[in-house]
Design an enzyme around this catalytic site. Structure first.
Site, PDB file in Angstrom:
ATOM      1  N   SER A 170       0.885  -1.551  -0.216  1.00  0.00           N
ATOM      2  CA  SER A 170      -0.078  -0.057   0.016  1.00  0.00           C
ATOM      3  C   SER A 170       0.566   1.400   0.140  1.00  0.00           C
ATOM      4  O   SER A 170       0.461   2.297  -0.674  1.00  0.00           O
ATOM      5  CB  SER A 170      -1.317   0.175   0.960  1.00  0.00           C
ATOM      6  OG  SER A 170      -0.123   0.144   2.364  1.00  0.00           O
ATOM      7  N   HIS A 213       8.920   3.485   8.670  1.00  0.00           N
ATOM      8  CA  HIS A 213       8.490   2.669   9.867  1.00  0.00           C
ATOM      9  C   HIS A 213       6.952   3.219  10.614  1.00  0.00           C
ATOM     10  O   HIS A 213       6.933   4.403  11.004  1.00  0.00           O
ATOM     11  CB  HIS A 213       9.254   2.550  10.988  1.00  0.00           C
ATOM     12  CG  HIS A 213       9.688   1.356  12.252  1.00  0.00           C
ATOM     13  ND1 HIS A 213      10.072   0.492  11.971  1.00  0.00           N
ATOM     14  CD2 HIS A 213       9.345   1.690  13.497  1.00  0.00           C
ATOM     15  CE1 HIS A 213       9.684   0.010  13.058  1.00  0.00           C
ATOM     16  NE2 HIS A 213       9.756   0.950  14.211  1.00  0.00           N
TER      17      HIS A 213
HETATM   18  C1  GRF Z   1       3.812  -0.504   7.050  1.00  0.00           C
HETATM   19  O1  GRF Z   1       3.357  -0.674   8.417  1.00  0.00           O
HETATM   20  C2  GRF Z   1       5.006  -0.116   7.256  1.00  0.00           C
HETATM   21  O2  GRF Z   1       5.569   1.027   7.757  1.00  0.00           O
HETATM   22  C3  GRF Z   1       6.105  -1.382   7.698  1.00  0.00           C
HETATM   23  O3  GRF Z   1       4.888  -2.502   6.928  1.00  0.00           O
HETATM   24  C4  GRF Z   1       4.126  -2.028   6.183  1.00  0.00           C
HETATM   25  C5  GRF Z   1       4.021  -2.298   5.149  1.00  0.00           C
HETATM   26  O4  GRF Z   1       2.540  -1.943   4.155  1.00  0.00           O
HETATM   27  N1  GRF Z   1       7.249  -1.048   7.331  1.00  0.00           N
HETATM   28  P1  GRF Z   1       2.418  -2.073   2.910  1.00  0.00           P
HETATM   29  O5  GRF Z   1       3.225  -2.922   2.249  1.00  0.00           O
HETATM   30  O6  GRF Z   1       3.413  -0.929   2.390  1.00  0.00           O
HETATM   31  O7  GRF Z   1       0.793  -2.214   2.778  1.00  0.00           O
END
Ligand code: GRF
Length: 217
Positions: free
Chosen positions: A13, A109
């Site tokens: 996402s 993060h």
């Molecule tokens: C996010 O919460 C990011 O902060 C963490 O992993 C998740 C990734 O989500 N490191 P997506 O794959 O971008 O939906």
């Protein structure tokens, strides 16, 4: 136009937010390649849908982390990548990648670093009884979620929040912060002063730097 390589492992996402922001012109950059270490990950489909080269680089086939990262570097170079964005990339990276893209690797993060680095940041915030958490985009260094902070957004922790509800609320801010941070870098407005990032009001002008709220103007 800055060429970005996005590394992802999951649903992608954040990748989608970056793709959309590049396509709309909000971010003066283009996603040159998406690399994923997990077969069937949503990130690969999102890249393909956007017409961006999507490469599955399965880590199982490499004897060491260094060997994997050497392949990653070769791939990113082949696509002319200038900035690497980790977007839910669930692998520790080695100095092989770090040294090839010094101060040119960003990560997102789901906490207000330096609180709650590492895995399960949202769970850690809930367990600590934090009233506020959020997200951080930072430059990647040799530590875990420890590099210079580029941009952050705060998110309230509400009574009754579960890991899922809080993570979802934080994700909304991630999608705002990541494109914004990339845009600042692409415009050459991010200067490093030791371990501190200064965001310049105008590219190349160190006389005025922006404070956090102004970053979202
Ligand atoms: C996010 O919460 C990011 O902060 C963490 O992993 C998740 C990734 O989500 N490191 P997506 O794959 O971008 O939906």
């Amino acid at each position: 136009m800055m060429r970005i390589g996005v590394l992802a492992s999951g649903s992608g996402s954040n990748l989608q937010a970056i793709l959309d922001a590049c396509a709309s012109g909000a971010v003066p950059a283009q996603v040159a390649v998406v690399v994923c270490n997990v077969a069937g990950a949503g990130a690969l489909q999102r890249a393909e849908k956007a017409g961006v080269p999507a490469v599955l680089l399965a880590h199982g086939q490499y004897p060491t982390r260094d060997a994997y990262d050497a392949e990653l570097v070769a791939l990113l170079r082949k696509h002319g990548v200038q900035l690497v964005c980790l977007a839910g990339f669930m692998r520790l990276i080695t100095p092989v990648l770090l040294s090839a893209f010094q101060n040119r690797i960003l990560n997102i993060h789901p906490s207000l670093l330096p609180a709650y680095p590492g895995m399960h940041a949202v769970r850690q915030a809930l367990a600590a009884g934090a009233r506020v958490s959020g997200c951080t985009v930072h430059m990647v260094d040799e530590g875990t979620d420890s590099g210079p902070i580029v941009i952050q957004a705060a998110v309230p922790v509400l009574d009754g929040d579960t890991e899922e509800t809080l993570a979802a609320r934080i994700l909304v801010q991630e999608h705002r912060c990541y494109p914004r941070a990339i845009s600042l870098l692409a415009q050459g407005r991010v200067a490093l002063e030791g371990r501190r990032v200064r965001v310049q009001a105008k590219p190349g002008d160190p006389t005025r730097t922006l404070s956090s709220p102004e970053l979202f103007d």
